[in-house]
Scaffold this active site. Structure first.
Site, mmCIF file in Angstrom:
data_model
loop_
_atom_site.group_PDB
_atom_site.id
_atom_site.type_symbol
_atom_site.label_atom_id
_atom_site.label_comp_id
_atom_site.label_asym_id
_atom_site.label_seq_id
_atom_site.Cartn_x
_atom_site.Cartn_y
_atom_site.Cartn_z
ATOM 1 N N ARG A 102 0.874 -1.182 0.000
ATOM 2 C CA ARG A 102 0.000 0.000 0.000
ATOM 3 C C ARG A 102 0.903 1.221 0.000
ATOM 4 N NH1 ARG A 102 -5.199 1.408 3.659
ATOM 5 N NH2 ARG A 102 -6.033 0.035 2.047
ATOM 6 N N HIS A 129 -7.491 0.731 -6.267
ATOM 7 C CA HIS A 129 -7.699 -0.110 -5.084
ATOM 8 C C HIS A 129 -8.370 -1.413 -5.561
ATOM 9 C CE1 HIS A 129 -7.831 -1.321 -1.072
ATOM 10 N NE2 HIS A 129 -8.644 -0.440 -0.531
ATOM 11 N N GLN A 132 -10.171 -3.919 -3.032
ATOM 12 C CA GLN A 132 -11.459 -3.441 -2.534
ATOM 13 C C GLN A 132 -12.553 -3.717 -3.556
ATOM 14 O OE1 GLN A 132 -12.316 -1.722 0.549
ATOM 15 N NE2 GLN A 132 -14.305 -2.315 -0.262
ATOM 16 N N ASP A 219 -17.177 7.308 -1.052
ATOM 17 C CA ASP A 219 -15.864 7.212 -0.401
ATOM 18 C C ASP A 219 -15.566 8.584 0.198
ATOM 19 O OD1 ASP A 219 -13.242 6.496 0.297
ATOM 20 O OD2 ASP A 219 -12.452 6.721 -1.745
ATOM 21 N N CYS A 259 -16.323 1.765 0.962
ATOM 22 C CA CYS A 259 -15.097 0.992 1.206
ATOM 23 C C CYS A 259 -14.639 1.103 2.652
ATOM 24 C CB CYS A 259 -13.999 1.451 0.250
ATOM 25 S SG CYS A 259 -13.712 3.234 0.271
ATOM 26 N N ARG A 287 -13.673 -8.546 1.925
ATOM 27 C CA ARG A 287 -12.259 -8.264 1.658
ATOM 28 C C ARG A 287 -11.436 -9.518 1.950
ATOM 29 N NH1 ARG A 287 -10.192 -3.131 1.817
ATOM 30 N NH2 ARG A 287 -8.347 -4.217 1.069
HETATM 31 N N1 NVA Z 1 -9.932 6.972 -1.238
HETATM 32 C C1 NVA Z 1 -9.592 6.427 0.055
HETATM 33 C C2 NVA Z 1 -9.871 4.975 0.104
HETATM 34 C C3 NVA Z 1 -9.645 4.326 1.440
HETATM 35 C C4 NVA Z 1 -9.885 2.854 1.424
HETATM 36 C C5 NVA Z 1 -8.124 6.712 0.345
HETATM 37 O O1 NVA Z 1 -7.301 6.577 -0.571
HETATM 38 O O2 NVA Z 1 -7.808 7.083 1.474
HETATM 39 N N1 CP Z 2 -11.149 -0.041 2.634
HETATM 40 C C1 CP Z 2 -9.873 -0.150 3.058
HETATM 41 O O1 CP Z 2 -8.932 -0.393 2.276
HETATM 42 O O2 CP Z 2 -9.714 -0.038 4.398
HETATM 43 P P1 CP Z 2 -8.335 0.150 5.177
HETATM 44 O O3 CP Z 2 -7.769 1.481 4.769
HETATM 45 O O4 CP Z 2 -8.697 0.080 6.618
HETATM 46 O O5 CP Z 2 -7.394 -0.955 4.784
#
Ligand code: NVA
Ligand code: CP
Length: 303
Positions: A102, A129, A132, A219, A259, A287
């Site tokens: 990540r 993502h 997800q 989101d 998400c 997930r």
């Molecule tokens: N758009 C959000 C998604 C989190 C799962 C982010 O990148 O923080």
């Molecule tokens: N939706 C998601 O990826 O959650 P986290 O940021 O908690 O991993």
């Protein structure tokens, strides 16, 4: 399929194969059927951003499949002190069976795959993502019984979630509408992909996008790494909210997905969130199952 870097790289069939295996693994888990398909395998997990779901579901997923997972913080790795990704990739490839990462830039994930020799899984970048959205598709199919003719409406920022939803949903045969403020619309690479699909539309008009939708998705307004823009974004995203008005123009029985994490009264009202909590938390559970399917496909090969 060698990696999961973004859904654009996967064929329609590869996506459906993952979803089918995810359903099977969920069934096996619920019925206590042994599924230790990854005995002796180790997954490294590099997190340059926070995580609850991704971290825990990957770690638990590897454990349930008979393997193990290593949490690798960039603060402790030499990456944090500037060791190049191409060296890190070549070293970790000699210890691990796969890496989940990540991070911010999509390029970092693509570079790991280019220089390493083990499967790489994108656990979220600013661009995509995919894990997800595999769980989202699994949830939609579970609740709606299929994809054909369904329309998903995404309301919010045109970044990672919107990008991956557009690609994933269109590839499985759904229609997609996106409502985002003009300054935060979806990037050219994704629009280029979507232009061949008549079921795709993008607008700044939330109610127009939600009209006749079977799945409403939202989101956060400010993603990880954009915390300093939060106040400015609040002004631009005001109105880009999933609320009763939106639900009233969606199809009867429309489901709501998020998400997570969610900011109540920003991108979604607490009322709509709670009315659809069973769908949203099934999505979060999925997930685990969807990622286990990805892990089996990549780390073990075709089952
Ligand atoms: N758009 C959000 C998604 C989190 C799962 C982010 O990148 O923080
Ligand atoms: N939706 C998601 O990826 O959650 P986290 O940021 O908690 O991993």
């Amino acid at each position: 399929m060698k990696h999961l870097l973004k859904l654009l790289d996967l064929s329609d069939k590869e996506i459906l194969d993952i979803l089918n295996l995810a359903d099977q693994l969920k069934y096996e888990k619920k019925n206590n059927i042994d599924h230790q398909y990854l005995k002796g395998k180790t997954l490294g997990m590099i997190f340059q951003k926070s995580s609850t779901r991704t971290r825990v579901s990957f770690e638990v997923g590897m454990y349930q499949l008979g393997g193990s997972a290593l949490f690798l913080s960039p603060r402790d790795l030499q990456i944090g002190r500037g060791e190049p990704i191409e060296d890190t990739a070549r070293v970790l490839s000699r210890y691990l069976d796969g890496i989940m990462i990540r991070t911010f830039e999509q390029k970092e994930v693509e570079d790991l795959a280019q220089y390493g020799s083990i499967p790489i899984i994108n656990g979220l970048t600013d661009f995509a993502h995919p894990c997800q959205v595999l769980a989202d598709l699994m949830t939609i199919r579970e609740i709606k019984g299929g994809f054909k003719g369904l329309k998903l409406c995404f309301i919010g920022d045109g970044n990672n979630m919107a990008n991956s939803l557009i690609v994933g949903c269109l590839k499985v045969g759904m229609k997609v509408s996106i409502a985002c403020p003009e300054a935060y619309c979806v990037c050219d690479e994704i629009l280029e992909f979507a232009k061949d699909y008549p079921g795709f539309e993008m607008t700044t008009d939330v109610l127009k996008a939600a009209q006749g939708a079977d799945v409403i998705y939202t989101d956060v307004w400010a993603s990880m790494g954009q915390e300093s823009e939060a106040l400015e974004r609040m002004k631009h995203f005001k109105g880009y909210q999933v609320n009763d008005e939106v639900m009233a123009v969606a199809n009867k029985g429309a489901m709501v997905l998020h998400c997570l994490p969610a900011h109540r009264e920003e991108e979604i009202t607490a009322k709509v969130f709670e009315e659809h909590a069973s769908e949203i938390f099934e999505e979060a559970e999925n997930r685990l199952h969807a990622q286990k399917a990805v892990l089996v496909k990549l780390l073990k090969g075709e089952k």
